[in-house]
Scaffold this active site. Structure first.
Site, mmCIF file in Angstrom:
data_model
loop_
_atom_site.group_PDB
_atom_site.id
_atom_site.type_symbol
_atom_site.label_atom_id
_atom_site.label_comp_id
_atom_site.label_asym_id
_atom_site.label_seq_id
_atom_site.Cartn_x
_atom_site.Cartn_y
_atom_site.Cartn_z
ATOM 1 N N SER A 194 -0.405 -7.137 8.865
ATOM 2 C CA SER A 194 -1.063 -8.281 8.229
ATOM 3 C C SER A 194 -0.045 -9.089 7.439
ATOM 4 O O SER A 194 0.686 -8.541 6.603
ATOM 5 C CB SER A 194 -2.171 -7.788 7.293
ATOM 6 O OG SER A 194 -2.901 -8.852 6.753
ATOM 7 N N CYS A 320 -14.892 3.827 -11.186
ATOM 8 C CA CYS A 320 -15.555 2.866 -12.069
ATOM 9 C C CYS A 320 -15.027 1.447 -11.882
ATOM 10 O O CYS A 320 -15.435 0.539 -12.592
ATOM 11 C CB CYS A 320 -15.411 3.301 -13.524
ATOM 12 S SG CYS A 320 -13.905 4.181 -13.887
#
Length: 460
Positions: A194, A320
């Site tokens: 990429s 989180c």
């Protein structure tokens, strides 16, 4: 403001910017047309393909430009599996592949295929022997990234490629993180990459398929890019991607040595400056610009926000910081601490001063986050009134269950146990990791009415 997240997207290289602007004027026409503007666009496209193929180590007619690295992975896997359908429908991947590979594997499995996931060690590397053991007579394709995108560990591509060759199985290598650093070890059959990972523009991927590999394009047929990537080519972006790949590879030898020195400074200094930190990933066989560490008793999202306020852009694999509230699949597969995870990936041109300022800022930021969460400064010895305690951390997310465990471990005698009730997926990784760091015994996980019960025995 220092940008330390090149593993997500590297800043646009100056050569890419120059090539992009020039190609906007020269490469806008349809390269399939025979008139003057079309021929000019075709020359630009062909030159870009030759430059990219040279960097990849393949023939120009083996290389296809796609709309992204993810698209290259999806097309490579689906095409190779379809081309070898008569051999079988077995796919082998490593447990720490990029999500584009794992999503393709899940889709293949949902369609009736089988998938073998090769585990990794705590450094994030696969064992060639373990990988080879998963290759079968009906294996249609094997996938292995060249280097991990989260922890930087380089994979034994050459060894695995040899095993795949002996078994007659094509190997697809996801080289997104490493291609800008240097050549990928040989032996691969398909390769995906990429452009925005090496300083090219977003929206350009590479898919190389060696001659002789059975490959059947999936989806509606298209005349462009040998039928492997449908739609009008974005020639200015492709030209910029190829130009920047050549430029970064020319700079790679010297820049890699410099960045490796800066990363080694982070690897060695962070544990000395910040208590209760685990630096993860292989210390030797790793990308030169990337380092990952996890901090006990720290909320990863808060830590990233505070570092951003201090002027540093970093990323994280902590649960989180994700919408799913589950730890990174890479950290989970490695079995390492996930809470308070920070990935630092240095772009070309990062200075010593930027790294030194990061090291100056980090200890205070971590201490502030821990203080807000009420984390213990140190485990204080105390007489034990009970032989065992139960900590109810149900409904609480990382790193609270571990903080609550640390607060009470000294309240049981040596040999006593603390049972932590938690329904947070991260606890399955972080409680054993805390035990290893604090030299306590992780007894194991038991079923509970809600979530799980994690039992810890105090050793000291």
């Amino acid at each position: 403001m220092p940008y330390f997240d090149a593993a997500s997207a590297a800043p646009l290289h100056p050569v890419a910017r120059q090539a992009l602007l020039a190609a906007l004027d020269e490469g806008w026409a349809d390269p399939a047309r025979l008139y003057r503007e079309g021929r000019r666009a075709r020359l630009l496209l062909d030159a870009a393909r030759e430059a990219a193929a040279e960097a990849v180590g393949c023939r120009p007619d083996e290389l296809t430009f796609t709309s992204s690295g993810t698209r290259a992975v999806h097309s490579g896997i689906s095409g190779a599996l379809a081309g070898r359908r008569r051999v079988g429908r077995h796919l082998v991947v490593s447990a720490i592949e990029h999500s584009s590979v794992l999503h393709s594997a899940a889709a293949h499995e949902a369609q009736g295929g089988s998938v073998a996931e090769v585990p990794v060690d705590r450094s994030g590397a696969v064992s060639p022997a373990a990988y080879g053991a998963e290759l079968r007579e009906d294996t249609a394709l094997a996938c292995l990234q060249s280097a991990n995108h989260e922890v930087g560990t380089e994979q034994p591509v050459a060894e695995v490629a040899g095993l795949c060759r002996d078994a007659g199985v094509p190997l697809l290598v996801d080289a997104a993180q490493s291609l800008g650093q240097g050549p990928v070890p040989g032996g691969w059959s398909l390769l995906a990459a990429s452009a925005h990972k090496w300083g090219g523009p977003a929206g350009v991927g590479l898919l190389a398929v060696r001659k002789g590999v059975r490959f059947a394009v999936q989806g509606p047929a298209d005349e462009r890019e040998s039928g492997r990537a449908a739609g009008f080519e974005n020639i200015p972006a492709i030209v910029a991607a190829a130009a920047s790949l050549r430029a970064v590879r020319a700079e790679a030898a010297a820049e890699s040595v410099r960045l490796r020195t800066l990363v080694e400074r982070i690897r060695s200094r962070v544990p000395a400056l910040v208590p209760d930190v685990e630096v993860v990933g292989d210390p030797v066989r790793r990308l030169p610009h990337l380092v990952t560490f996890s901090c006990l008793y720290v909320d990863g999202e808060t830590l990233l926000h505070e570092l951003d306020r201090a002027g540093f852009s970093v990323s994280s694999g902590s649960s989180c910081t994700s919408s799913t509230l589950t730890p990174s699949h890479v950290l989970r597969a490695m079995g390492v601490l996930s809470e308070g995870n920070v990935r630092v990936s240095l772009p070309t041109g990062t200075t010593e001063e930027d790294v030194d300022r990061f090291l100056d800022v980090l200890p205070g930021v971590v201490a502030e986050v821990r203080e807000k969460l009420g984390a213990p400064a140190a485990a204080a010895p105390s007489p034990a009134p009970a032989a065992s305690l139960v900590v109810d951390a149900l409904g609480k997310r990382c790193p609270v269950p571990v903080i609550e465990l640390a607060k009470v471990i000294a309240d049981v005698p040596v040999g006593g146990t603390v049972t932590v009730l938690s329904d947070d997926e991260a606890a399955r990784l972080d409680i054993p990791a805390w035990c290893a760091m604090r030299e306590q015994e992780y007894v194991g996980e038991e079923p509970a009415d809600r979530g799980s019960a994690y039992v810890v025995r105090r050793l000291s």
